[in-house]
Scaffold this motif. Structure first.
Motif, short mmCIF file in Angstrom:
data_model
loop_
_atom_site.label_atom_id
_atom_site.label_comp_id
_atom_site.label_asym_id
_atom_site.label_seq_id
_atom_site.Cartn_x
_atom_site.Cartn_y
_atom_site.Cartn_z
N SER A 1 0.78 -1.31 -0.04
CA SER A 1 -0.07 -0.07 0.14
C SER A 1 0.95 1.24 0.11
CB SER A 1 -0.94 -0.11 1.10
OG SER A 1 -1.87 -1.05 1.21
N GLN A 2 2.09 1.15 -0.18
CA GLN A 2 3.10 2.29 -0.42
C GLN A 2 3.46 2.65 -1.80
OE1 GLN A 2 5.81 2.69 3.02
NE2 GLN A 2 5.38 0.42 3.23
N ARG A 3 3.29 3.82 -2.20
CA ARG A 3 3.72 4.04 -3.60
C ARG A 3 5.26 4.23 -3.84
NH1 ARG A 3 5.94 9.14 -3.98
NH2 ARG A 3 5.73 10.81 -2.70
N LEU A 4 5.74 3.58 -4.90
CA LEU A 4 7.25 3.64 -5.03
C LEU A 4 7.41 4.44 -6.38
CD1 LEU A 4 8.24 -0.35 -4.38
CD2 LEU A 4 8.46 1.90 -2.98
N ASP A 5 8.22 5.39 -6.35
CA ASP A 5 8.95 5.70 -7.57
C ASP A 5 9.82 5.17 -8.59
OD1 ASP A 5 7.29 8.62 -6.97
OD2 ASP A 5 8.59 8.51 -5.03
N TYR A 6 10.58 4.51 -7.84
CA TYR A 6 11.74 3.78 -8.67
C TYR A 6 11.56 2.29 -8.70
CZ TYR A 6 16.19 4.11 -10.84
OH TYR A 6 17.55 4.18 -11.78
#
Length: 567
Positions: free
Chosen positions: A181-186
């Motif tokens: 449930s956590q957004r990741l950018d990479y």
């Protein structure tokens, strides 16, 4: 309805046709090929529609965000299986067939992958990771193995999404590129692999069946605004797995050591990384089950994400800014202004009377990465002259390497990179005296010697050594301060005092000021080339906006015919 949907999220035009053709020529023919054009104005439509194939479908999305583009393509897909293919990668003809067979043989699995090689801009294989399995061998990889070896080792051995196939009917697209449930950018790909392995083991198929392209045009992305996320998200995932009881003890010790190396390398250009580096002891000193909830880590994470958002916004603003917008070519960051040299306002009457060409003291340091104007100019020259094209096949000697330039060149993965200095201060630098280089004849394809010759006792000897060590057709870049008004180089028979050197040579540790004879001295060493003016090489570059000295030419020479691309 096709069995496999090949999704090509596209933004760059250079290699898109090659990607599409590699999809067309799959031995498994029951496919559809969906191309999502993410450029704002649909710039790729002509390229896609120029390829004739009833299985090929074009969609203009224009999100300018890769994950949204992929999800939009997923929604349009009709196949049972999803095969990713990024716009500059290539599938070998049996890629789809191999992965379909792997998933059909393991119907409980949601994801299969094969191995890949690395290729350059000309499709030549430059390297390949160590083999995971023998050709045709199939293995089932449990999630615990992924956690211990991928997360614990900070090693994405599955690789990029172009190596992967997913069961569209059984994998929830909401779990693409999302982690707990956590957004990741990479590290969204790593998250996807971990998510898929929660339901069943993933399938590994031995063999190199795709190619990940590394090319000179990617140089501008090696210091992308997202790069810090590619560092701290490894720690986020490791802490999360530790909190879930999957990592502890020696595994966290390994994570700490590897993060310490990464963070040390990036802490200066990416200040938010320094905060994570200061808190690494927590990984081995705190209860693993409490690592994710650490107040300090969560504060550092929030700070880093805010810095990332700010950097991305600044990059987008710079992309649409007027030519007056200042921008650092080394760290690729917009700047409000350049930091002047402390001696910018001091008396330099002799150097001015001689019309000396060197550094611009007014536009000296970048406030973000601390590179100076000479480094920015050098990188612009190297990029424009395409000196680094085909770098995967080149051996490079970089004398007294500038930190920012070294980082950019290493990121392009040359065949060999030798960082040399008379008195090296880093463990991966070699002790090299340019007057006596301990390498065989014809060894290097490129030698970069930026503002070094003014320090050398016998520059003619150094130039002869450069010629000897260069391979036929190899290049020398040899920037150095000089005066076009001096008929002959100005130097003493004794070592100059610091005040004398500062006044007459421009800096306290310089031992000469080259004159207009410099060109003939370089050519006398057996090299061909010239001092190419800024206006010849970078005529469209505003020197003030890019923080460089337009009077400094490009000192470029070749062991063979003079560089034709600048004539």
């Amino acid at each position: 309805m096709a069995t496999v949907s090949i999704l090509i999220p596209a933004y760059k035009p250079q290699y898109l046709v090659r990607a599409i053709i590699s999809a067309q020529h799959q031995t498994f023919t029951d496919i559809e090929i969906l191309v999502g054009d993410d450029t704002p104005d649909g710039n790729l439509e002509g390229i896609v529609k120029g390829v004739s194939d009833a299985r090929l479908h074009y969609f203009h999305h224009g999100f300018q965000k890769g994950t949204r583009n992929i999800l939009a393509l997923w929604e349009r897909a009709k196949g049972k299986y999803i095969k990713f293919l990024f716009d500059d990668d290539i599938l070998l003809p049996t890629s789809v067939e191999t992965l379909v067979a792997g998933l059909r043989a393991n119907p409980d699995s949601l994801l299969a992958f094969h191995e890949r090689v690395f290729v350059d801009a000309d499709d030549k294989v430059t390297s390949a990771p160590p083999r995971l399995l023998a050709d045709g061998q199939i293995a089932r990889i449990e999630r615990g193995f992924l956690v211990q070896n991928m997360v614990g080792g900070m090693n994405n051995f599955i690789g990029e999404p172009s190596n992967v196939m997913l069961d569209r009917e059984r994998f929830d697209p909401a779990r693409l590129f999302e982690y707990r449930s956590q957004r990741l950018d990479y590290l969204g790909d790593v998250a996807t692999y971990l998510n898929a392995s929660e339901q069943a083991p993933i399938v590994a198929v031995g063999g190199y069946f795709s190619a990940f392209r590394r090319h000179a045009e990617q140089a501008s992305n090696q210091f992308s605004p997202h790069i810090s996320a590619g560092l701290y998200e490894w720690e986020l995932i490791a802490r999360s797995e530790a909190a879930a009881g999957h990592l502890s003890g020696a595994a966290l010790e390994v994570v700490k050591r590897q993060l310490a190396q990464l963070y040390t390398h990036w802490a200066v250009p990416l200040p938010e990384i320094a905060r994570f580096a200061a808190n690494l002891d927590e990984l081995v000193e705190s209860n693993p089950l409490e690592l994710l909830d650490s107040v300090q880590f969560q504060a550092d994470l929030a700070h880093a994400r805010k810095a990332l958002t700010t950097r991305i916004a600044a990059r987008r603003k710079a992309a649409s800014a007027s030519p007056a917008q200042k921008f650092c070519a080394v760290c690729e960051t917009p700047v409000e202004g350049w930091i002047p040299h402390p001696e910018a306002n001091s008396s330099r009457d002799f150097m001015q009377q001689m019309g000396a060409v060197g550094s611009t003291l007014e536009n000296h340091l970048c406030p973000h990465c601390n590179c100076n104007d000479r480094e920015r100019h050098l990188w612009l020259y190297l990029d424009r002259a395409q000196i680094l094209k085909g770098i995967a096949q080149k051996r490079i000697l970089h004398i007294a390497p500038e930190a920012g330039i070294e980082r950019r060149v290493r990121a392009l993965a040359p065949l060999e990179y030798v960082a040399g200095d008379l008195s090296p201060q880093k463990p991966d630098h070699r002790a090299i005296n340019v007057e006596r280089i301990d390498y065989p004849d014809g060894y290097f394809d490129l030698i970069v010697c930026n503002h070094v010759l003014e320090h050398v006792d016998r520059p003619d000897t150094a130039l002869a050594e450069f010629t000897r060590c260069l391979a036929p057709g190899g290049h020398l870049v040899a920037q150095t301060p000089y005066s076009p008004l001096l008929k002959h180089t100005f130097e003493l028979n004794v070592f100059p005092s610091k005040p004398f050197a500062t006044r007459y040579f421009g800096q306290g540790d310089h031992v000469r000021l080259f004159g207009s004879d410099l060109l003939s001295r370089i050519r006398a060493a057996g090299l061909n080339g010239d001092l190419y003016p800024h206006t010849t090489v970078l005529g469209d570059i505003d020197p003030n906006a890019w923080g460089c000295n337009e009077r400094e030419p490009f000192f470029l020479f070749a062991k063979g015919p003079a560089p034709a691309f600048l004539n």
